[in-house]
Motif scaffolding. Sequence first.
Motif, PDB file in Angstrom:
ATOM      1  N   LEU A  94      19.506 -79.671   6.438  1.00 22.17           N
ATOM      2  CA  LEU A  94      18.472 -79.502   7.175  1.00 22.17           C
ATOM      3  C   LEU A  94      16.995 -80.157   6.347  1.00 22.17           C
ATOM      4  O   LEU A  94      16.364 -80.613   7.347  1.00 22.17           O
ATOM      5  N   VAL A  95      16.807 -80.066   5.131  1.00 23.14           N
ATOM      6  CA  VAL A  95      15.804 -80.566   4.549  1.00 23.14           C
ATOM      7  C   VAL A  95      15.884 -82.213   4.839  1.00 23.14           C
ATOM      8  O   VAL A  95      14.674 -82.753   5.087  1.00 23.14           O
ATOM      9  N   ALA A  96      16.971 -82.772   4.322  1.00 19.94           N
ATOM     10  CA  ALA A  96      17.098 -84.299   4.886  1.00 19.94           C
ATOM     11  C   ALA A  96      16.794 -84.891   6.048  1.00 19.94           C
ATOM     12  O   ALA A  96      16.607 -85.850   6.053  1.00 19.94           O
ATOM     13  N   THR A 130      18.260 -67.711   5.450  1.00 17.43           N
ATOM     14  CA  THR A 130      19.494 -67.841   4.486  1.00 17.43           C
ATOM     15  C   THR A 130      20.709 -68.494   5.255  1.00 17.43           C
ATOM     16  O   THR A 130      20.411 -69.384   6.242  1.00 17.43           O
ATOM     17  N   TRP A 131      21.836 -68.177   5.024  1.00 19.27           N
ATOM     18  CA  TRP A 131      23.017 -68.997   5.164  1.00 19.27           C
ATOM     19  C   TRP A 131      22.681 -70.431   4.733  1.00 19.27           C
ATOM     20  O   TRP A 131      23.032 -71.531   5.450  1.00 19.27           O
ATOM     21  N   GLY A 132      22.086 -70.618   3.966  1.00 15.80           N
ATOM     22  CA  GLY A 132      21.696 -71.808   3.041  1.00 15.80           C
ATOM     23  C   GLY A 132      22.880 -72.675   2.836  1.00 15.80           C
ATOM     24  O   GLY A 132      23.419 -73.577   3.365  1.00 15.80           O
ATOM     25  N   THR A 146      17.290 -70.862   1.809  1.00 11.29           N
ATOM     26  CA  THR A 146      18.052 -70.504   0.781  1.00 11.29           C
ATOM     27  C   THR A 146      19.119 -69.978   0.904  1.00 11.29           C
ATOM     28  O   THR A 146      19.584 -69.741   2.053  1.00 11.29           O
ATOM     29  N   THR A 147      19.953 -69.857  -0.138  1.00  9.93           N
ATOM     30  CA  THR A 147      21.658 -69.184  -0.020  1.00  9.93           C
ATOM     31  C   THR A 147      21.539 -67.919   0.189  1.00  9.93           C
ATOM     32  O   THR A 147      22.080 -67.100   0.791  1.00  9.93           O
ATOM     33  N   SER A 181      34.359 -67.530   9.299  1.00 13.75           N
ATOM     34  CA  SER A 181      34.311 -68.325  10.346  1.00 13.75           C
ATOM     35  C   SER A 181      32.774 -68.646  10.773  1.00 13.75           C
ATOM     36  O   SER A 181      32.502 -68.709  12.143  1.00 13.75           O
ATOM     37  N   VAL A 182      31.974 -68.823  10.081  1.00 14.67           N
ATOM     38  CA  VAL A 182      30.508 -69.035   9.965  1.00 14.67           C
ATOM     39  C   VAL A 182      30.511 -70.853  10.000  1.00 14.67           C
ATOM     40  O   VAL A 182      31.190 -71.087   8.945  1.00 14.67           O
ATOM     41  N   PRO A 183      29.958 -71.529  10.842  1.00 16.71           N
ATOM     42  CA  PRO A 183      30.236 -73.106  10.837  1.00 16.71           C
ATOM     43  C   PRO A 183      29.600 -73.841   9.716  1.00 16.71           C
ATOM     44  O   PRO A 183      29.603 -75.036   9.840  1.00 16.71           O
ATOM     45  N   LEU A 184      28.475 -73.120   8.983  1.00 21.00           N
ATOM     46  CA  LEU A 184      27.654 -73.838   7.935  1.00 21.00           C
ATOM     47  C   LEU A 184      28.184 -74.298   6.641  1.00 21.00           C
ATOM     48  O   LEU A 184      27.482 -74.246   5.761  1.00 21.00           O
TER      49      LEU A 184
END
Length: 266
Positions: A191-193, A182-184, A155-156, A95-98
Amino acid sequence: MSGAGTYMDAVAEVAGIAGDIAMEYYGSNPTTRIKSDGSPVSVADTSAEQAAREWIELHFPEDGIVGEELPTVREGAARRWIIDPIDGTYTFLQSVPLWGTLIAVAEGDGVIAGAAYFPALDETIVAARGEGCWWNGSRAAVSTVAELAEARLVTTDARFLRDDARRERWTRLQNGARTMRTWGDCYGYLLVATGRADIMIDDVISDWDGAAFMPIITEAGGEFTDWRGRPTAFGGDAIATNGKLGAIVREILAPAGVLAAVGAAR
């Protein structure tokens, strides 16, 4: 509208359809099993991918379809749709929204258009070759950070367990950056774009993880390569940066000669 523009609209629509299906299961502990590679897959993944496939079959019946959870269709087709119904399934199940739904259309080794939809955050980013990159309807652009010491790194999984040499190079990069988070998963590329991070690194990706982000990153003004410096979404790993940090990052992470390889590939 160009052919690429047509596909840009299409991938955004499919991502919305599939992502909304996945969102129906979000936070509800959906039925889940472990695949042969040790990763989880839930009924949300398969239901979302099935919805995407039904739309593609209706509107682009001659195109191939490659998805993470269901069998490939029309493998020899000139164009193929690449589906990741839920990128970040661990994230989704906690249930993390990323997490996001990723849709791309490729022709050979090139990606025509890609979309990433983040239903829990109400964010969509979509791009196509020559059509720009669009985030929630507004033009997206990478940052202008030019120094690693000022860079925001994402990064992930920062452990880099597969390869000691890669872990050592990653540590050099991490120590040189201003911040590391993290949590990439797919959200790091968003986020980069959109200029909210400067570098996103993945040690291992599948075709469905990277395909959508090749046009998203490049049309936003950034660079998307594998660790060998090739501008490809199908290299098995990924380095995504803004337009100013790419050479710096690749020089740290990749073997000697990577910059020459990138120049030759282009």
